[in-house]
Every structure is written in structure tokens, then in C-alpha cells.
Motif scaffolding. Sequence first.
Motif, PDB file in Angstrom:
ATOM      1  N   HIS A 152      -2.174   6.310   1.722  1.00 52.40           N
ATOM      2  CA  HIS A 152      -1.994   6.803   3.069  1.00 52.40           C
ATOM      3  C   HIS A 152      -1.138   8.051   2.945  1.00 52.40           C
ATOM      4  CE1 HIS A 152      -3.680   3.089   4.770  1.00 52.40           C
ATOM      5  NE2 HIS A 152      -3.041   2.480   3.773  1.00 52.40           N
ATOM      6  N   VAL A 186      -0.437   3.346  10.177  1.00 49.03           N
ATOM      7  CA  VAL A 186      -0.812   2.952   8.812  1.00 49.03           C
ATOM      8  C   VAL A 186      -1.179   1.464   8.776  1.00 49.03           C
ATOM      9  CG1 VAL A 186      -0.053   2.785   6.420  1.00 49.03           C
ATOM     10  CG2 VAL A 186       0.548   4.797   7.773  1.00 49.03           C
ATOM     11  N   GLN A 217       0.835  -1.195   0.000  1.00 54.00           N
ATOM     12  CA  GLN A 217       0.000   0.000   0.000  1.00 54.00           C
ATOM     13  C   GLN A 217       0.872   1.248   0.000  1.00 54.00           C
ATOM     14  OE1 GLN A 217      -3.595   0.272   2.152  1.00 54.00           O
ATOM     15  NE2 GLN A 217      -3.770  -1.933   2.520  1.00 54.00           N
ATOM     16  N   ALA A 248      -6.702   6.947   2.009  1.00 56.69           N
ATOM     17  CA  ALA A 248      -7.037   5.825   2.886  1.00 56.69           C
ATOM     18  C   ALA A 248      -6.852   6.186   4.351  1.00 56.69           C
ATOM     19  CB  ALA A 248      -6.167   4.613   2.534  1.00 56.69           C
ATOM     20  N   SER A 249      -5.862   7.005   4.650  1.00 59.62           N
ATOM     21  CA  SER A 249      -5.652   7.520   6.001  1.00 59.62           C
ATOM     22  C   SER A 249      -4.812   8.780   5.890  1.00 59.62           C
ATOM     23  CB  SER A 249      -4.964   6.481   6.912  1.00 59.62           C
ATOM     24  OG  SER A 249      -3.608   6.294   6.546  1.00 59.62           O
ATOM     25  N   ALA A 257      -4.560   1.213  10.146  1.00 54.80           N
ATOM     26  CA  ALA A 257      -5.562   1.768   9.253  1.00 54.80           C
ATOM     27  C   ALA A 257      -5.892   0.849   8.092  1.00 54.80           C
ATOM     28  CB  ALA A 257      -5.080   3.127   8.711  1.00 54.80           C
ATOM     29  N   GLN A 258      -4.907   0.062   7.665  1.00 50.97           N
ATOM     30  CA  GLN A 258      -5.145  -0.802   6.504  1.00 50.97           C
ATOM     31  C   GLN A 258      -5.636  -2.193   6.905  1.00 50.97           C
ATOM     32  OE1 GLN A 258      -1.165  -0.821   4.754  1.00 50.97           O
ATOM     33  NE2 GLN A 258      -0.749  -2.861   5.542  1.00 50.97           N
ATOM     34  N   LEU A 301       2.277   4.889   0.751  1.00 52.06           N
ATOM     35  CA  LEU A 301       2.410   5.937   1.761  1.00 52.06           C
ATOM     36  C   LEU A 301       3.054   7.132   1.069  1.00 52.06           C
ATOM     37  CD1 LEU A 301       2.346   7.070   4.633  1.00 52.06           C
ATOM     38  CD2 LEU A 301       4.506   5.867   5.076  1.00 52.06           C
ATOM     39  N   CYS A 335     -11.881   9.142   6.890  1.00 51.57           N
ATOM     40  CA  CYS A 335     -10.757   8.211   6.988  1.00 51.57           C
ATOM     41  C   CYS A 335     -10.088   8.329   8.357  1.00 51.57           C
ATOM     42  CB  CYS A 335      -9.737   8.491   5.886  1.00 51.57           C
ATOM     43  SG  CYS A 335      -8.918  10.105   6.016  1.00 51.57           S
TER      44      CYS A 335
END
Length: 272
Positions: free
Chosen positions: A99, A267, A29, A122-123, A270-271, A31, A211
Motif C-alpha cells: 500500500h 488501507v 501488510q 495494492a492501493s 482496500a485489503q 504501507l 488498484c
Amino acid sequence: MLEPLTRLPLRSIDDAGHPLSYVESGQGQVLLLVHGSLCDLRYWRWQIPELSRHFRVVAPSLRGYWPHAFEQASPLFSVEQHAADLGKLIDEAVGRPVHLLGHSRGAHVALELAAQTPGRIASLILADPGRQATPSATALAFQKQAADLLAQGDVEGALAGFIDTVNGADTWRRMTGWFKEMVRDNAGTLFSQVAEHDTAFDPSRAGALKCPVLLLGGEHSPPRFARSMDVLQAFLPQAQRDVIPSASHGMNLGNARAFNARVEHFVLEAQA
């Protein structure tokens, strides 16, 4: 051992003749790291190797910063333009929700991007964000003073005044050579920054964000950054808040171990 930041290939996308340069490392993912005033992608030298063990880390230099630094005031330099550029970077080079981590002025850019297009995010991590509501004359005066000194040819005086104001007295003198080189490379951006109009972020716009959000402060950061987070937190009931110990505004450098660990934990959570 991960490849050092200095060996990562410099990539770029083009936006109407204005290249947006970035580096990336890792898989998974995304960042996205957004630097603040007088900095560029090199600011994240202690984050990229560590965080790319878990994520695909993408670190751009915003429009007007090294390696394509503006030397004079430009109307193409603004929080809104920087947010739009990052949106294009996400669409062209990432292609999925990210993120998003912004520091200082970069947190303002990250907020603007998230508020405009929340579906891309996403965050959100905001490290010592500033300029909520209307910036005070005092908060802006040091930037103008730095730009005036720079125009007079006093580069060291301008940069020392700016860095010491946001980090604490005598910070500039004590900073390492690579950091000073980066800041000198971006000194001309001060002219564009003081010429920006309508620079405040209306904190009520943050209320639309659903988010996960993390507000990060440095233990020794100037109080105005904590006040900005107080304002934002009132509109972000889902926000977590934490402090990086033994660090001031440049918390990702002053205590990189604690900063990286907190970002990584947030993170990953969050995922999940």
C-alpha cells in the motif's frame, strides 16, 4: 507504547554505491510512505507509531536526502530514479505488493512507481499531488528563486520562501524546531530539484491503474493541488477523494489525527 521514531534502527539497501535508508515498524501488510520536497523519513514521525499498530510501515528517505543528502545538483536525482529505487526497496526488503502513500513530490514519485509496475501496488494514496501535465512557469519559479537564494547563502530566506509558498504565508516561522532541522538538512536538494528535466507526469498514464486510489487534500492547501487532483480523477474512475480539515499542504502534521484515521480506514478497506 510503541517505540518512538527516534529509536527505530536505521536500515538501508545499497544501489550501486548509493544507500537508500529507511525505518520500519509494525507487522502485517506493508504501507510504504514517500515524503516530498525538503523532507525525509523523519517527516512521518506522527504517522509511523500510529499506523504501525495495523500495518508494517516502511518509511524511506529518497536518494539524495538525509542522511545522505546531496549538496549540489546531481543527475542521479529525479522522479524516475526515485521510483526505481523504491521498486528495488520493495523487491529486496519487502517482497510483496504494498500500500503506497506519497505526499506532494512524493506523490509524483508514487504515481511513477505505480504506473511503471502496477503489480507491486495494492492501493495508492496521493496526498496533494502536483505536477500533472506541464508545470506552469509560475509553479516552478518559486523553486528556482529558493535555489538562487540558497546559492547566495541565504538559507533561511530560501527555505521560508519555499515552505510558505506550498503551505501558506508565515508557515516557516511558525514551524517546530524538529521540522526546521529536517528541512535545513535537505536544503541542498533544491539544487538537484530545479535541475530536473521532464518533471511532469502525464495523467493519462494513471488510467492503467486498477488498484484502489485515494486522493487526499488539505482544507487550506493552495488551489493548484486540488486542480492536480481534478486532472487525475478524470483518469481514475475508481478513486475516492477526501479533505483533511483544519490543515494545509502539510496535512499529516497539521491534523495528524484526522490524516492517520483516513489513511488507516482506506488501507484496511482496500485489503479487505
